[in-house]
Design a protein around this motif. Structure first.
Motif, PDB file in Angstrom:
ATOM      1  N   VAL A  85      84.416   7.761  32.006  1.00 12.94           N
ATOM      2  CA  VAL A  85      85.176   7.271  30.643  1.00 12.94           C
ATOM      3  C   VAL A  85      85.737   8.848  29.848  1.00 12.94           C
ATOM      4  O   VAL A  85      84.821   9.667  29.828  1.00 12.94           O
ATOM      5  CB  VAL A  85      84.145   6.930  29.809  1.00 12.94           C
ATOM      6  CG1 VAL A  85      84.674   6.023  28.428  1.00 12.94           C
ATOM      7  CG2 VAL A  85      83.495   5.483  30.647  1.00 12.94           C
ATOM      8  N   ARG A 123      89.594   0.992  25.838  1.00 11.19           N
ATOM      9  CA  ARG A 123      88.966   2.229  26.441  1.00 11.19           C
ATOM     10  C   ARG A 123      89.586   2.843  27.329  1.00 11.19           C
ATOM     11  O   ARG A 123      89.891   2.169  28.423  1.00 11.19           O
ATOM     12  CB  ARG A 123      87.351   2.000  26.613  1.00 11.19           C
ATOM     13  CG  ARG A 123      86.443   3.231  27.003  1.00 11.19           C
ATOM     14  CD  ARG A 123      85.102   2.855  27.169  1.00 11.19           C
ATOM     15  NE  ARG A 123      84.365   2.368  26.147  1.00 11.19           N
ATOM     16  CZ  ARG A 123      83.470   1.544  25.995  1.00 11.19           C
ATOM     17  NH1 ARG A 123      82.631   1.179  27.251  1.00 11.19           N
ATOM     18  NH2 ARG A 123      83.095   1.135  24.513  1.00 11.19           N
ATOM     19  N   ASP A 126      78.634   4.384  29.598  1.00 12.81           N
ATOM     20  CA  ASP A 126      78.869   3.233  28.800  1.00 12.81           C
ATOM     21  C   ASP A 126      78.204   1.936  29.181  1.00 12.81           C
ATOM     22  O   ASP A 126      77.348   2.207  30.059  1.00 12.81           O
ATOM     23  CB  ASP A 126      80.465   2.776  28.879  1.00 12.81           C
ATOM     24  CG  ASP A 126      80.834   2.508  30.259  1.00 12.81           C
ATOM     25  OD1 ASP A 126      80.031   2.328  31.159  1.00 12.81           O
ATOM     26  OD2 ASP A 126      82.028   2.234  30.607  1.00 12.81           O
ATOM     27  N   PRO A 145      83.356   7.567  23.688  1.00 12.31           N
ATOM     28  CA  PRO A 145      84.344   7.406  24.594  1.00 12.31           C
ATOM     29  C   PRO A 145      85.805   7.221  23.569  1.00 12.31           C
ATOM     30  O   PRO A 145      85.867   7.119  22.430  1.00 12.31           O
ATOM     31  CB  PRO A 145      83.876   6.040  24.926  1.00 12.31           C
ATOM     32  CG  PRO A 145      82.495   6.019  24.704  1.00 12.31           C
ATOM     33  CD  PRO A 145      82.243   6.646  23.376  1.00 12.31           C
TER      34      PRO A 145
END
Length: 275
Positions: A157, A149, A64, A164
């Motif tokens: 993640v 998230r 990410d 995600p």
């Protein structure tokens, strides 16, 4: 080098040397550590425990914005998140998270990744601003978008299909409904009451006229003699000329019982009841 002295074993026909016993003990210790002993989180440098054991998702090369690696789960096992946003009366937004197949576990943050556990991170206008360990939180005014998230306890993640697990909602106030100026109520249509006075006779015979407050009334009085018509309580008068109708219009803005009479002949023409 001195040759080890054999040690007799109490079991007939069985003999062991000291090095052999030591080797056997080492093998047993290794076996316990690798198989039957307590689980360990030690792994090769750069490799997560779950990657090493093959459980709780597959680490991907993708990362990410903050450099955290994605941990892939099948869609049927992956968590899901929705964010319900409500404007706060004192500014900003109150946000509620609806989670599926996922539990917030702040007490184990930093530990090993376990499916269905972890925490959420908040990205306001694309920038990470905070972590969420509960399902309610507040976003200050001025933000335009919010992304929530989901992360595992080891800060990887959670992902599915290479993306995600997250949700993004706009932070925009609902369009205000244009205010409309209420239209004033239409004035009630005026009622007309025709009265004729001949000598001491009043036609129609005196009675009560029911009016609603605010209603308009026009009295049209014709007399065979000069006189004055008067509405008590409203202090309204009109001069009567013989044979000529006199008109008196009023708005019934007072409630009660009011008499309409002539001054000279002292005749009651009607009574007005205003409710």
């Amino acid at each position: 080098m001195t040759t080890p002295t054999p040690i007799s074993c109490p079991v007939p026909g069985l003999r062991r040397t000291v090095p052999a016993v030591a080797a056997l003990a080492a093998v047993l210790l290794l076996a316990l550590a690798g198989c039957g002993g307590r689980a360990t989180t030690h792994h090769k440098p750069g490799t997560g425990h779950e990657q090493a054991t093959g459980g709780n998702g597959t680490l991907l090369a993708a990362r990410d914005e903050s450099g955290h690696r994605l941990r892939e789960l099948p869609a049927a096992e992956a968590p899901a998140v929705r964010a319900e946003v409500r404007p706060d009366t004192e500014g900003g937004w109150n946000v509620h998270l609806a989670l599926e197949r996922f539990r917030l576990t702040p007490e184990s943050t930093g530990g090993a990744a376990l499916a269905g556990r972890g925490h959420a991170r908040l990205l306001v206008d694309g920038r990470e601003t905070a972590r969420a360990y509960g399902t309610w939180f507040h976003v200050p005014a001025g933000a335009r978008t919010l992304t929530v998230r989901l992360y595992a306890d080891d800060h990887t993640v959670w992902a599915t299909a290479g993306a995600p697990v997250q949700t993004t909602v706009p932070l925009t106030a609902p369009a205000a409904t244009p205010s409309r100026t209420p239209e004033p109520p239409a004035a009630p249509a005026a009622r007309t009451l025709d009265i004729r006075v001949t000598g001491s006779t009043v036609t129609p015979a005196p009675s009560r006229v029911e009016l609603k407050k605010g209603e308009r009334l026009t009295l049209r009085v014709t007399s065979d003699r000069a006189d004055t018509v008067h509405v008590h309580g409203y202090d309204r008068e009109a001069v009567l000329t013989p044979g000529t109708p006199a008109t008196l219009t009023l708005t019934a803005d007072r409630t009660g019982l009011f008499e309409v009479e002539t001054h000279e002949s002292d005749l009651v023409l009607t009574q007005l009841v205003v409710r």
